[in-house]
Design a protein around this motif. Structure first.
Motif, PDB file in Angstrom:
ATOM      1  N   THR A 131       0.987  -1.262   0.154  1.00 33.78           N
ATOM      2  CA  THR A 131      -0.012   0.093   0.066  1.00 33.78           C
ATOM      3  C   THR A 131       0.785   1.264  -0.043  1.00 33.78           C
ATOM      4  O   THR A 131       1.237   1.933   1.207  1.00 33.78           O
ATOM      5  CB  THR A 131      -0.870   0.192   1.014  1.00 33.78           C
ATOM      6  N   PRO A 132       1.291   1.859  -1.157  1.00 33.16           N
ATOM      7  CA  PRO A 132       2.390   2.846  -1.255  1.00 33.16           C
ATOM      8  C   PRO A 132       1.894   4.093  -0.700  1.00 33.16           C
ATOM      9  O   PRO A 132       2.263   4.991  -0.304  1.00 33.16           O
ATOM     10  CB  PRO A 132       2.594   2.672  -2.884  1.00 33.16           C
ATOM     11  N   THR A 133       0.478   4.315  -0.850  1.00 36.68           N
ATOM     12  CA  THR A 133      -0.279   5.580  -0.370  1.00 36.68           C
ATOM     13  C   THR A 133      -1.538   5.123   0.224  1.00 36.68           C
ATOM     14  O   THR A 133      -2.188   4.007  -0.154  1.00 36.68           O
ATOM     15  CB  THR A 133      -0.611   6.568  -1.217  1.00 36.68           C
ATOM     16  N   PRO A 134      -2.342   5.884   0.983  1.00 36.93           N
ATOM     17  CA  PRO A 134      -3.529   5.701   1.510  1.00 36.93           C
ATOM     18  C   PRO A 134      -4.613   5.214   0.346  1.00 36.93           C
ATOM     19  O   PRO A 134      -5.655   4.596   0.787  1.00 36.93           O
ATOM     20  CB  PRO A 134      -4.150   6.784   2.500  1.00 36.93           C
ATOM     21  N   ARG A 135      -4.268   5.514  -0.672  1.00 36.98           N
ATOM     22  CA  ARG A 135      -5.249   5.407  -1.843  1.00 36.98           C
ATOM     23  C   ARG A 135      -4.760   4.281  -2.784  1.00 36.98           C
ATOM     24  O   ARG A 135      -5.821   4.380  -3.843  1.00 36.98           O
ATOM     25  CB  ARG A 135      -5.479   7.031  -2.485  1.00 36.98           C
ATOM     26  N   ALA A 136      -3.871   3.770  -2.605  1.00 37.92           N
ATOM     27  CA  ALA A 136      -3.418   2.753  -3.553  1.00 37.92           C
ATOM     28  C   ALA A 136      -2.892   1.627  -2.982  1.00 37.92           C
ATOM     29  O   ALA A 136      -2.597   1.575  -1.966  1.00 37.92           O
ATOM     30  CB  ALA A 136      -2.312   3.333  -4.450  1.00 37.92           C
ATOM     31  N   ARG A 137      -3.107   0.532  -3.660  1.00 37.14           N
ATOM     32  CA  ARG A 137      -2.832  -0.971  -3.270  1.00 37.14           C
ATOM     33  C   ARG A 137      -2.397  -1.696  -4.486  1.00 37.14           C
ATOM     34  O   ARG A 137      -3.195  -1.514  -5.467  1.00 37.14           O
ATOM     35  CB  ARG A 137      -4.089  -1.443  -2.387  1.00 37.14           C
ATOM     36  N   LEU A 138      -1.274  -2.392  -4.284  1.00 36.26           N
ATOM     37  CA  LEU A 138      -0.819  -3.439  -5.128  1.00 36.26           C
ATOM     38  C   LEU A 138      -0.760  -4.774  -4.654  1.00 36.26           C
ATOM     39  O   LEU A 138      -0.188  -4.998  -3.615  1.00 36.26           O
ATOM     40  CB  LEU A 138       0.744  -2.911  -5.946  1.00 36.26           C
ATOM     41  N   GLU A 139      -0.935  -5.880  -5.316  1.00 35.04           N
ATOM     42  CA  GLU A 139      -0.939  -7.144  -4.857  1.00 35.04           C
ATOM     43  C   GLU A 139      -0.497  -8.330  -5.977  1.00 35.04           C
ATOM     44  O   GLU A 139      -0.744  -7.913  -7.222  1.00 35.04           O
ATOM     45  CB  GLU A 139      -2.091  -7.647  -4.277  1.00 35.04           C
ATOM     46  N   LEU A 140       0.179  -9.124  -5.396  1.00 37.71           N
ATOM     47  CA  LEU A 140       0.732 -10.563  -6.378  1.00 37.71           C
ATOM     48  C   LEU A 140       0.488 -11.324  -5.655  1.00 37.71           C
ATOM     49  O   LEU A 140       0.680 -11.736  -4.495  1.00 37.71           O
ATOM     50  CB  LEU A 140       2.245 -10.164  -6.538  1.00 37.71           C
ATOM     51  N   ASP A 141      -0.057 -12.594  -6.521  1.00 37.46           N
ATOM     52  CA  ASP A 141      -0.472 -13.903  -6.016  1.00 37.46           C
ATOM     53  C   ASP A 141      -0.173 -14.915  -7.029  1.00 37.46           C
ATOM     54  O   ASP A 141      -0.757 -14.938  -8.116  1.00 37.46           O
ATOM     55  CB  ASP A 141      -1.921 -14.123  -5.596  1.00 37.46           C
ATOM     56  N   GLY A 142       0.641 -16.102  -6.527  1.00 38.50           N
ATOM     57  CA  GLY A 142       0.910 -16.989  -7.323  1.00 38.50           C
ATOM     58  C   GLY A 142       1.036 -18.516  -6.649  1.00 38.50           C
ATOM     59  O   GLY A 142       1.397 -18.356  -5.551  1.00 38.50           O
ATOM     60  N   ALA A 143       0.731 -19.437  -7.388  1.00 38.71           N
ATOM     61  CA  ALA A 143       0.802 -20.782  -6.879  1.00 38.71           C
ATOM     62  C   ALA A 143       0.720 -21.783  -7.819  1.00 38.71           C
ATOM     63  O   ALA A 143       0.556 -21.644  -9.077  1.00 38.71           O
ATOM     64  CB  ALA A 143      -0.430 -21.053  -5.840  1.00 38.71           C
ATOM     65  N   ARG A 144       1.269 -23.022  -7.631  1.00 40.73           N
ATOM     66  CA  ARG A 144       1.243 -24.209  -8.465  1.00 40.73           C
ATOM     67  C   ARG A 144       0.431 -25.410  -7.867  1.00 40.73           C
ATOM     68  O   ARG A 144       0.320 -25.781  -6.520  1.00 40.73           O
ATOM     69  CB  ARG A 144       2.534 -24.760  -8.784  1.00 40.73           C
ATOM     70  N   THR A 145      -0.589 -26.080  -8.480  1.00 37.97           N
ATOM     71  CA  THR A 145      -1.544 -26.908  -7.976  1.00 37.97           C
ATOM     72  C   THR A 145      -1.459 -28.143  -8.930  1.00 37.97           C
ATOM     73  O   THR A 145      -1.388 -27.997 -10.177  1.00 37.97           O
ATOM     74  CB  THR A 145      -2.875 -26.410  -7.684  1.00 37.97           C
ATOM     75  N   VAL A 146      -1.944 -29.244  -8.472  1.00 35.82           N
ATOM     76  CA  VAL A 146      -2.299 -30.493  -9.167  1.00 35.82           C
ATOM     77  C   VAL A 146      -3.838 -30.449  -9.345  1.00 35.82           C
ATOM     78  O   VAL A 146      -4.620 -30.678  -8.253  1.00 35.82           O
ATOM     79  CB  VAL A 146      -1.898 -31.749  -8.710  1.00 35.82           C
ATOM     80  N   GLU A 147      -4.247 -30.636 -10.625  1.00 35.35           N
ATOM     81  CA  GLU A 147      -5.833 -30.781 -10.508  1.00 35.35           C
ATOM     82  C   GLU A 147      -6.306 -31.884 -11.199  1.00 35.35           C
ATOM     83  O   GLU A 147      -5.400 -32.573 -12.024  1.00 35.35           O
ATOM     84  CB  GLU A 147      -6.260 -29.400 -11.551  1.00 35.35           C
ATOM     85  N   ARG A 148      -7.520 -31.908 -11.201  1.00 35.90           N
ATOM     86  CA  ARG A 148      -8.377 -33.235 -11.863  1.00 35.90           C
ATOM     87  C   ARG A 148      -7.889 -33.099 -13.483  1.00 35.90           C
ATOM     88  O   ARG A 148      -8.098 -31.847 -13.895  1.00 35.90           O
ATOM     89  CB  ARG A 148      -9.701 -33.539 -11.544  1.00 35.90           C
ATOM     90  N   SER A 149      -8.253 -33.932 -14.190  1.00 35.01           N
ATOM     91  CA  SER A 149      -8.259 -34.027 -15.572  1.00 35.01           C
ATOM     92  C   SER A 149      -9.626 -34.349 -16.352  1.00 35.01           C
ATOM     93  O   SER A 149     -10.486 -35.011 -15.737  1.00 35.01           O
ATOM     94  CB  SER A 149      -7.189 -35.305 -16.242  1.00 35.01           C
ATOM     95  N   PRO A 150     -10.051 -33.432 -17.222  1.00 35.95           N
ATOM     96  CA  PRO A 150     -11.238 -33.581 -17.836  1.00 35.95           C
ATOM     97  C   PRO A 150     -11.224 -34.710 -18.967  1.00 35.95           C
ATOM     98  O   PRO A 150     -12.379 -34.889 -19.613  1.00 35.95           O
ATOM     99  CB  PRO A 150     -11.392 -32.288 -18.639  1.00 35.95           C
ATOM    100  N   LEU A 151     -10.172 -35.218 -19.316  1.00 35.69           N
ATOM    101  CA  LEU A 151     -10.141 -36.137 -20.296  1.00 35.69           C
ATOM    102  C   LEU A 151      -9.765 -37.515 -19.896  1.00 35.69           C
ATOM    103  O   LEU A 151      -8.947 -37.634 -18.781  1.00 35.69           O
ATOM    104  CB  LEU A 151      -9.199 -35.737 -21.448  1.00 35.69           C
ATOM    105  N   ALA A 152     -10.176 -38.710 -20.332  1.00 33.25           N
ATOM    106  CA  ALA A 152     -10.062 -39.931 -20.043  1.00 33.25           C
ATOM    107  C   ALA A 152      -8.435 -40.172 -20.418  1.00 33.25           C
ATOM    108  O   ALA A 152      -7.735 -41.208 -19.780  1.00 33.25           O
ATOM    109  CB  ALA A 152     -10.901 -41.055 -20.834  1.00 33.25           C
ATOM    110  N   LEU A 153      -7.928 -39.624 -21.354  1.00 30.85           N
ATOM    111  CA  LEU A 153      -6.530 -39.725 -21.778  1.00 30.85           C
ATOM    112  C   LEU A 153      -5.527 -39.427 -20.622  1.00 30.85           C
ATOM    113  O   LEU A 153      -4.412 -40.065 -20.562  1.00 30.85           O
ATOM    114  CB  LEU A 153      -6.234 -38.928 -22.847  1.00 30.85           C
TER     115      LEU A 153
END
Length: 445
Positions: free
Chosen positions: A331-353
């Motif tokens: 929050t560089p000033t009371p009127r501004a905000r910057l954010e960064l969010d990152g991650a890696r995950t293992v998800e389900r597959s939509p395909l039988a392959l």
């Protein structure tokens, strides 16, 4: 705004008990307690739709939507409706959108859509413990493409029990009817209508915070059941996509000081499909990192580790990759905000392959208050899906610029412009571009 609400409550209490310093002080203390409760409730309401579940690796709803989420800050002052020791918090959003590629395909089809999202939350107002119930729904109606009309809903409950020694127990459960957004990894079949599924989840988390050593442990399960789809008028059985995700997680953090902490997190994950058991898998993620609160206006969390998911079928390659987690707020000033969010995950597959998808994401956002009623926001996201079992990778860049203007303490108008660009490699990747614009209003009581 919440400070002003506290002052108003405190003033009301003083006027209701005139005469005598002792009663005046008692009124001030009561007003302060009421103000703190009001701040907690309002903060929970404002953050409710924006914050993900705190249980690691559990109940991820689906792939990041192609259109950007309802961005950044609600900017309203909901007071709710008091029902004894319970606060009811109703809200509704309306918006009209134009999208030049509603199917997210190379051959674009444009259309307009009206979206309505009502929601109701019930939150207890107690000195200890808490109970929260959430009900939400969404209806979409397209102007020229009625087969793309959809409806979604969700019911969720959360209970927090406060024990001695700064220990809390949190229980969560929910059920929802969702759709796979066009162009996401779950939308693979060019169906006549959006693919629908039922998502059920239960989890528990126990944590101890506030000391030199902070820790938390969680366990949960999520079950996803897909409805049959239609493809060129022919019913398609999608039960091969039905899957259960079980997870356990433990995190320990050593608070080196009030600013610096060092943590280690271990997560175990199991995917169990109803059909095609050779796709079942189990694995783990181990990640270590630091949390650093540089000042009250700058904080960060960064970690790196290793993720491994073993597939039951020996003919299918296992997932093995570097794991990461990054979260930054400034929050560089009371009127501004910057954010960064990152991650890696293992998800389900939509395909039988395939058995899994290794998903990597990074989202940067910023907001700027202009005057006392207008909020300008920008959000840019990166998403990469690496399919297990066959050669396909897809990368999407997306962004949205929004302006929100508060008309009254309970009503805000907003507008947004967004774009998306997806490219891929390997076997038949999904590639497309798209642009969208929207305008609407949100009301919170």
């Amino acid at each position: 705004m919440l400070i002003g609400l506290e002052a108003m409550i405190s003033s009301t209490v003083r006027q209701a008990h005139p005469g005598g310093r002792r009663r005046q002080r008692a009124g001030q203390r009561a007003g302060q307690r009421a103000g703190r409760r009001a701040r907690r409730i309002c903060a929970l309401w404002l953050s409710g739709p924006l914050l993900p579940l705190l249980v690691p690796e559990l109940a991820r709803a689906q792939d990041h939507p192609v259109e950007m989420p309802e961005t950044l800050v609600e900017g309203l002052e909901p007071k709710g409706i008091r029902l004894g020791s319970v606060i009811a918090l109703p809200r509704v959003n309306f918006d009209l959108r134009y999208d030049d590629n509603i199917y997210n395909r190379p051959d674009k089809v444009s259309d307009g859509v009206a979206v309505v999202r009502p929601a109701l939350a019930l939150q207890t107002d107690l000195p200890r413990h808490s109970l929260r119930l959430d009900a939400r729904a969404e209806a979409r109606r397209y102007f020229d493409t009625p087969q793309e009309n959809s409806r979604q809903w969700s019911l969720a409950g959360s209970t927090r029990l406060d024990f001695a020694e700064r220990i809390t127990l949190t229980l969560d459960s929910g059920i929802a009817r969702r759709i796979e957004r066009r162009g996401t990894y779950g939308d693979q079949f060019f169906t006549d209508r959006p693919v629908a599924f039922i998502d059920k989840n239960v989890s528990a988390r126990i944590a101890q915070t506030g000391g030199v050593i902070e820790w938390q442990a969680s366990i949960g399960t999520q079950k996803v059941d897909y409805r049959d789809a239609l493809q060129s008028g022919v019913r398609v059985d999608q039960s091969f996509r039905d899957v259960r995700r079980d997870s356990m997680a433990v995190q320990v953090e050593y608070r080196r000081s009030t600013k610096l902490g060092v943590f280690v997190r271990a997560v175990g994950t199991r995917l169990v499909y109803d059909l095609g058991r050779e796709r079942n898998s189990r694995g783990f993620s181990v990640l270590g990192g630091v949390t650093y609160r540089i000042t009250d206006l700058v904080s960060m969390e960064a970690g790196v580790g290793y993720v491994k998911q073993n597939i039951r079928d020996p003919q299918r390659p296992d997932v093995s990759a570097v794991d990461y987690r990054v979260k930054f707020s400034w929050t560089p000033t009371p009127r501004a905000r910057l954010e960064l969010d990152g991650a890696r995950t293992v998800e389900r597959s939509p395909l039988a392959l395939g058995a899994t998808i290794l998903q990597s994401s990074l989202v940067a956002s910023g907001s700027l208050a202009v005057g006392s009623r207008t909020l300008v926001g920008l959000e840019v996201g990166f998403l990469n899906n690496d399919y297990n079992g066959f050669d396909r990778r897809e990368t999407r860049l997306q962004g949205e610029f929004t302006v929100s203007h508060k008309l009254t303490p309970n009503v805000a108008a907003f507008a947004g412009l967004s774009g998306r660009h997806q490219r891929g490699s390997g076997v038949t990747p999904r590639e497309y571009d798209g642009f969208a614009a929207r305008i609407g209003a949100r009301i919170a009581i």
